[in-house]
Design an enzyme around this catalytic site. Sequence first.
Site, PDB file in Angstrom:
ATOM      1  CB  CYS A 197      72.510  33.148 -20.039  1.00 40.86           C
ATOM      2  SG  CYS A 197      72.560  32.362 -18.419  1.00 40.86           S
ATOM      3  CG  HIS A 218      70.134  29.795 -16.358  1.00 37.34           C
ATOM      4  ND1 HIS A 218      69.169  29.839 -17.339  1.00 37.34           N
ATOM      5  CD2 HIS A 218      71.314  29.605 -16.990  1.00 37.34           C
ATOM      6  CE1 HIS A 218      69.738  29.662 -18.528  1.00 37.34           C
ATOM      7  NE2 HIS A 218      71.035  29.520 -18.346  1.00 37.34           N
ATOM      8  CD  GLU A 264      66.302  29.806 -15.586  1.00 39.46           C
ATOM      9  OE1 GLU A 264      66.940  28.960 -16.231  1.00 39.46           O
ATOM     10  OE2 GLU A 264      66.732  30.949 -15.371  1.00 39.46           O
TER      11      GLU A 264
END
Length: 383
Positions: free
Chosen positions: A270, A354, A356
């Site tokens: 990001c 993302h 994660e």
Amino acid sequence: MTQPAKLALEDGTVYTGIAFGAIGEVSGEACFNTSMTGYQEILTDPSYRGQILTMTYPQIGNYGVNAEDMESAKIHMAGFIVREVSRVVSNFRSDGSLDEFLKKNNVVGMSDIDTRALVRRLRNSGSMKAVLSSVDLDDASLVEKAKNSAGLVGRDLVQEVLPAQQSLWEEDLSPWIKMGDKARALASRKDQDLHVVALDYGMKWNIPRHLRDLGCQVTVLPGTTSSEEVLRHNPDGIFLSNGPGDPEPLTGPIETIQGLLGKKPIFGICLGHQLLSLACGAKTFKLKFGHRGANQPVLDIATDKVEITSQNHGFAVEEASLPDCLEITHRNLNDNTIAGVKHKELAAFSVQYHPEASAGPHDSEYLFTRFRESMDQQKGAAV
């Protein structure tokens, strides 16, 4: 009794609804997120600093909130707008309601507006400066405040979300992520034979949890740390985190990354992706209405596979400005913008989403493994 609230956009549009959360007035950039779940993770993502967020899914708050699902220590966004706040909290993990959570964090909320109409306006006209208020209900006054409020372009919002000091990350990945996934459970490592320095520009907590799960000791440093100080920690790899706002004013972090390139393997996501690209000579631009949601399709060019990803950003890397040293690895399939790059000669890569996945699908978890492999390879070559 219900308390009215209003949202005023800089184009003169005003929406009237019902206040929830804290009573007050905030300004920020109006934007929207298309996720159906994960509102607590979204609320506590520091990347939303300076924004008034609208959820497109109609009913929010159904499963309450809990301490384990926090992605930072508090809510960072300016305001929160939903179609309907669930009156019933129904989940065995819940330890509070959404309304209570916003009150505790002093965040202004509004419900009972036509979020479809608001999102359509933002898609057609782009994200806009806005004011959300449950104290001033005069339309003309609110519109004027919105017009005069600060936008995101040119602002250094990272300074507002930086950690106060360095720390050693010690929290493990939640066991809920691994339930029913035997392969994922077996992949976990506890040896901590590698050391990662994570430069925190507003980092979501599930990122260092994943790095630790890969067997990495994680030292978290403020994103303003110099390259000399980073290298004094003698890391095996360097992680560049997510964060809020416009990347181009962040000259200090860009210079730091320039000083780290070629020294250690680098992985950015990001804002970290944008900063890595800027450090290599690219430029960034503001997207019309951004990419925010847990259902964003991305093409991995090398494998020709499509990943469904979690995203939250309002800026992107400008393809025309991409230097020869960077190669495009991923593309956003909604608008064909750059979603990932890698350095052609040095161990450095990044993605504009993302991996994660908090909240969101786990399609992109392999990127953490790729980072681990990059560190293993460089460490093995040095022996």
